[in-house]
Design a protein around this motif. Sequence first.
Motif, PDB file in Angstrom:
ATOM      1  N   LEU A   3       7.533 -54.479  58.402  1.00 27.38           N
ATOM      2  CA  LEU A   3       6.150 -54.888  58.691  1.00 27.38           C
ATOM      3  C   LEU A   3       5.404 -53.759  59.403  1.00 27.38           C
ATOM      4  O   LEU A   3       4.247 -53.474  59.104  1.00 27.38           O
ATOM      5  CB  LEU A   3       6.141 -56.164  59.551  1.00 27.38           C
ATOM      6  CG  LEU A   3       4.764 -56.644  60.015  1.00 27.38           C
ATOM      7  CD1 LEU A   3       3.896 -57.022  58.822  1.00 27.38           C
ATOM      8  CD2 LEU A   3       4.887 -57.820  60.961  1.00 27.38           C
ATOM      9  N   PHE A   4       6.091 -53.093  60.330  1.00 27.50           N
ATOM     10  CA  PHE A   4       5.458 -51.987  61.048  1.00 27.50           C
ATOM     11  C   PHE A   4       5.073 -50.867  60.080  1.00 27.50           C
ATOM     12  O   PHE A   4       3.992 -50.286  60.192  1.00 27.50           O
ATOM     13  CB  PHE A   4       6.412 -51.437  62.124  1.00 27.50           C
ATOM     14  CG  PHE A   4       6.211 -52.098  63.450  1.00 27.50           C
ATOM     15  CD1 PHE A   4       5.478 -51.477  64.445  1.00 27.50           C
ATOM     16  CD2 PHE A   4       6.745 -53.345  63.704  1.00 27.50           C
ATOM     17  CE1 PHE A   4       5.274 -52.096  65.665  1.00 27.50           C
ATOM     18  CE2 PHE A   4       6.549 -53.960  64.914  1.00 27.50           C
ATOM     19  CZ  PHE A   4       5.813 -53.347  65.907  1.00 27.50           C
ATOM     20  N   LEU A   5       5.989 -50.577  59.141  1.00 26.60           N
ATOM     21  CA  LEU A   5       5.696 -49.507  58.175  1.00 26.60           C
ATOM     22  C   LEU A   5       4.528 -49.911  57.289  1.00 26.60           C
ATOM     23  O   LEU A   5       3.603 -49.122  57.045  1.00 26.60           O
ATOM     24  CB  LEU A   5       6.931 -49.220  57.300  1.00 26.60           C
ATOM     25  CG  LEU A   5       8.054 -48.463  57.992  1.00 26.60           C
ATOM     26  CD1 LEU A   5       9.264 -48.362  57.075  1.00 26.60           C
ATOM     27  CD2 LEU A   5       7.589 -47.064  58.389  1.00 26.60           C
ATOM     28  N   ALA A   7       2.178 -52.258  57.882  1.00 24.79           N
ATOM     29  CA  ALA A   7       0.914 -52.456  58.611  1.00 24.79           C
ATOM     30  C   ALA A   7       0.425 -51.170  59.254  1.00 24.79           C
ATOM     31  O   ALA A   7      -0.758 -51.038  59.560  1.00 24.79           O
ATOM     32  CB  ALA A   7       1.096 -53.537  59.680  1.00 24.79           C
ATOM     33  N   GLY A   8       1.331 -50.211  59.490  1.00 22.35           N
ATOM     34  CA  GLY A   8       0.961 -49.047  60.279  1.00 22.35           C
ATOM     35  C   GLY A   8       0.749 -47.766  59.513  1.00 22.35           C
ATOM     36  O   GLY A   8       0.347 -46.754  60.092  1.00 22.35           O
ATOM     37  N   PHE A   9       0.991 -47.780  58.205  1.00 24.39           N
ATOM     38  CA  PHE A   9       0.866 -46.526  57.446  1.00 24.39           C
ATOM     39  C   PHE A   9      -0.513 -46.382  56.803  1.00 24.39           C
ATOM     40  O   PHE A   9      -1.278 -45.456  57.082  1.00 24.39           O
ATOM     41  CB  PHE A   9       1.968 -46.453  56.378  1.00 24.39           C
ATOM     42  CG  PHE A   9       1.801 -45.292  55.442  1.00 24.39           C
ATOM     43  CD1 PHE A   9       1.974 -43.999  55.894  1.00 24.39           C
ATOM     44  CD2 PHE A   9       1.464 -45.504  54.107  1.00 24.39           C
ATOM     45  CE1 PHE A   9       1.804 -42.915  55.031  1.00 24.39           C
ATOM     46  CE2 PHE A   9       1.286 -44.430  53.240  1.00 24.39           C
ATOM     47  CZ  PHE A   9       1.465 -43.139  53.701  1.00 24.39           C
ATOM     48  N   THR A  11      -3.222 -48.226  57.092  1.00 27.83           N
ATOM     49  CA  THR A  11      -4.415 -48.571  57.882  1.00 27.83           C
ATOM     50  C   THR A  11      -5.066 -47.363  58.579  1.00 27.83           C
ATOM     51  O   THR A  11      -6.261 -47.104  58.364  1.00 27.83           O
ATOM     52  CB  THR A  11      -4.084 -49.683  58.899  1.00 27.83           C
ATOM     53  OG1 THR A  11      -2.808 -49.423  59.470  1.00 27.83           O
ATOM     54  CG2 THR A  11      -4.091 -51.039  58.254  1.00 27.83           C
ATOM     55  N   PRO A  12      -4.308 -46.578  59.377  1.00 25.90           N
ATOM     56  CA  PRO A  12      -4.975 -45.426  59.991  1.00 25.90           C
ATOM     57  C   PRO A  12      -5.357 -44.364  58.966  1.00 25.90           C
ATOM     58  O   PRO A  12      -6.377 -43.674  59.134  1.00 25.90           O
ATOM     59  CB  PRO A  12      -3.957 -44.884  60.989  1.00 25.90           C
ATOM     60  CG  PRO A  12      -2.689 -45.578  60.753  1.00 25.90           C
ATOM     61  CD  PRO A  12      -2.936 -46.755  59.890  1.00 25.90           C
ATOM     62  N   ALA A  13      -4.574 -44.240  57.879  1.00 26.27           N
ATOM     63  CA  ALA A  13      -4.919 -43.272  56.821  1.00 26.27           C
ATOM     64  C   ALA A  13      -6.269 -43.645  56.214  1.00 26.27           C
ATOM     65  O   ALA A  13      -7.119 -42.775  55.960  1.00 26.27           O
ATOM     66  CB  ALA A  13      -3.828 -43.260  55.750  1.00 26.27           C
ATOM     67  N   VAL A 147      -0.694 -55.016  67.041  1.00 26.02           N
ATOM     68  CA  VAL A 147       0.144 -54.412  68.084  1.00 26.02           C
ATOM     69  C   VAL A 147       0.056 -52.879  68.037  1.00 26.02           C
ATOM     70  O   VAL A 147       0.422 -52.216  68.997  1.00 26.02           O
ATOM     71  CB  VAL A 147       1.635 -54.820  67.967  1.00 26.02           C
ATOM     72  CG1 VAL A 147       1.828 -56.266  68.320  1.00 26.02           C
ATOM     73  CG2 VAL A 147       2.176 -54.523  66.585  1.00 26.02           C
ATOM     74  N   GLY A 148      -0.439 -52.354  66.922  1.00 24.16           N
ATOM     75  CA  GLY A 148      -0.468 -50.892  66.768  1.00 24.16           C
ATOM     76  C   GLY A 148      -1.826 -50.279  67.064  1.00 24.16           C
ATOM     77  O   GLY A 148      -2.051 -49.100  66.775  1.00 24.16           O
ATOM     78  N   GLN A 149      -2.736 -51.056  67.681  1.00 21.50           N
ATOM     79  CA  GLN A 149      -4.113 -50.545  67.791  1.00 21.50           C
ATOM     80  C   GLN A 149      -4.257 -49.309  68.662  1.00 21.50           C
ATOM     81  O   GLN A 149      -5.038 -48.416  68.332  1.00 21.50           O
ATOM     82  CB  GLN A 149      -5.074 -51.636  68.249  1.00 21.50           C
ATOM     83  CG  GLN A 149      -4.774 -52.278  69.551  1.00 21.50           C
ATOM     84  CD  GLN A 149      -5.703 -53.484  69.783  1.00 21.50           C
ATOM     85  OE1 GLN A 149      -6.878 -53.314  70.016  1.00 21.50           O
ATOM     86  NE2 GLN A 149      -5.166 -54.676  69.686  1.00 21.50           N
TER      87      GLN A 149
HETATM   88  C1  HEM Z   1      -6.885 -48.330  61.955  1.00 19.51           C
HETATM   89  C2  HEM Z   1      -5.683 -48.857  61.881  1.00 19.51           C
HETATM   90  C3  HEM Z   1      -5.354 -50.322  61.954  1.00 19.51           C
HETATM   91  C4  HEM Z   1      -6.159 -51.415  61.757  1.00 19.51           C
HETATM   92  C5  HEM Z   1      -7.651 -51.437  61.406  1.00 19.51           C
HETATM   93  C6  HEM Z   1      -5.333 -52.597  61.947  1.00 19.51           C
HETATM   94  C7  HEM Z   1      -5.809 -53.898  61.851  1.00 19.51           C
HETATM   95  C8  HEM Z   1      -5.027 -55.014  62.039  1.00 19.51           C
HETATM   96  C9  HEM Z   1      -5.516 -56.375  61.973  1.00 19.51           C
HETATM   97  C10 HEM Z   1      -6.954 -56.796  61.709  1.00 19.51           C
HETATM   98  C11 HEM Z   1      -4.468 -57.190  62.192  1.00 19.51           C
HETATM   99  C12 HEM Z   1      -4.500 -58.743  62.229  1.00 19.51           C
HETATM  100  C13 HEM Z   1      -4.820 -59.146  63.675  1.00 19.51           C
HETATM  101  C14 HEM Z   1      -5.130 -60.616  63.862  1.00 19.51           C
HETATM  102  O1  HEM Z   1      -4.699 -61.450  63.040  1.00 19.51           O
HETATM  103  O2  HEM Z   1      -5.811 -60.960  64.857  1.00 19.51           O
HETATM  104  C15 HEM Z   1      -3.297 -56.354  62.384  1.00 19.51           C
HETATM  105  C16 HEM Z   1      -2.016 -56.832  62.621  1.00 19.51           C
HETATM  106  C17 HEM Z   1      -0.904 -56.026  62.766  1.00 19.51           C
HETATM  107  N1  HEM Z   1      -0.878 -54.666  62.849  1.00 19.51           N
HETATM  108 FE1  HEM Z   1      -2.478 -53.420  62.655  1.00 19.51          FE
HETATM  109  N2  HEM Z   1      -4.062 -52.194  62.245  1.00 19.51           N
HETATM  110  C18 HEM Z   1      -4.026 -50.818  62.265  1.00 19.51           C
HETATM  111  C19 HEM Z   1      -2.921 -50.027  62.560  1.00 19.51           C
HETATM  112  C20 HEM Z   1      -1.661 -50.482  62.842  1.00 19.51           C
HETATM  113  C21 HEM Z   1      -0.535 -49.652  63.205  1.00 19.51           C
HETATM  114  C22 HEM Z   1      -0.588 -48.133  63.366  1.00 19.51           C
HETATM  115  C23 HEM Z   1       0.542 -50.477  63.355  1.00 19.51           C
HETATM  116  C24 HEM Z   1       1.984 -50.190  63.723  1.00 19.51           C
HETATM  117  C25 HEM Z   1       2.480 -49.008  63.940  1.00 19.51           C
HETATM  118  C26 HEM Z   1       0.081 -51.828  63.104  1.00 19.51           C
HETATM  119  C27 HEM Z   1       0.880 -52.949  63.149  1.00 19.51           C
HETATM  120  C28 HEM Z   1       0.417 -54.243  63.011  1.00 19.51           C
HETATM  121  C29 HEM Z   1       1.289 -55.406  63.059  1.00 19.51           C
HETATM  122  C30 HEM Z   1       2.819 -55.400  63.219  1.00 19.51           C
HETATM  123  C31 HEM Z   1       0.451 -56.520  62.914  1.00 19.51           C
HETATM  124  C32 HEM Z   1       0.868 -58.007  62.906  1.00 19.51           C
HETATM  125  C33 HEM Z   1       0.771 -58.515  64.341  1.00 19.51           C
HETATM  126  C34 HEM Z   1       1.137 -59.997  64.464  1.00 19.51           C
HETATM  127  O3  HEM Z   1       1.044 -60.733  63.502  1.00 19.51           O
HETATM  128  O4  HEM Z   1       1.507 -60.389  65.576  1.00 19.51           O
HETATM  129  N3  HEM Z   1      -1.259 -51.787  62.803  1.00 19.51           N
HETATM  130  N4  HEM Z   1      -3.662 -55.042  62.298  1.00 19.51           N
END
Ligand code: HEM
Length: 199
Positions: A3-5, A7-9, A11-13, A147-149
């Motif tokens: 999930l981390f890979l 969600a985290g790959f 998105t920032p790209a 969690v990755g914000q």
């Molecule tokens: C610009 C980059 C990113 C954006 C715009 C973004 C956006 C989001 C959004 C909108 C959610 C859903 C939040 C919610 O339901 O309230 C989310 C969840 C998540 N993000 Fe990101 N994200 C980004 C980068 C990252 C990075 C770099 C990682 C990890 C290294 C990451 C890991 C996760 C994970 C694990 C979740 C699920 C959290 C949960 O369900 O508890 N994200 N992200």
Amino acid sequence: MLLFLEAGFETPATGVAWLIHIISKHPQVQQKIKAELMSTGGNTQELSIERLDSLVYLDRVVNEVLRLAPPVDGASRTLTADDCLPDSGTQLYKGDEVFIPLHTLAHDTRLWSIDPQLFCPERFLDEDKKRNPYAFIPFGSGHRQCVGQDLARFEMKVIAARLMQYVTFGDGGPEVNAGGHVTSLTVMPKHVGVTIQFD
Ligand code: HEM
């Protein structure tokens, strides 16, 4: 871990792709980032944590990119109990799924003083500083927010600062740099075509 890979790959790209596309159309914004870099470290290329922290204009640029073109356009929640919306009184039931439109909130003219269609990093300093807290939630909100914000903001800021130390982007023209968007896991720019001038 997967999930981390996932969600985290991408998105920032995607955020960086939007950033390059948008600043290529705003040379004055690039000049301001470069001026801030000069004023915080002169010609030194080192990007220490302290120096990155001092780049407050660049923070606003990253925020404004995430607002104008959020890589993730929505989040959802499943109700665990019956509830109703405070203003309209709309009844919601346990098990209903509610979609939170992050992109729409960031573009709602009722929630922003400065025209939300404009790319204006200064909005985070001026009129729109005291905005509705839910108008700008590119990483979601509440206990399931991204969690990755912090890492994502850091990645976007470091990459933007490094790029602005070496190059200036130019608009490649109305067709190749038309923007638009294509949606998969993230909402990516469809047409990004910029010129690169090495400073
Ligand atoms: C610009 C980059 C990113 C954006 C715009 C973004 C956006 C989001 C959004 C909108 C959610 C859903 C939040 C919610 O339901 O309230 C989310 C969840 C998540 N993000 Fe990101 N994200 C980004 C980068 C990252 C990075 C770099 C990682 C990890 C290294 C990451 C890991 C996760 C994970 C694990 C979740 C699920 C959290 C949960 O369900 O508890 N994200 N992200």
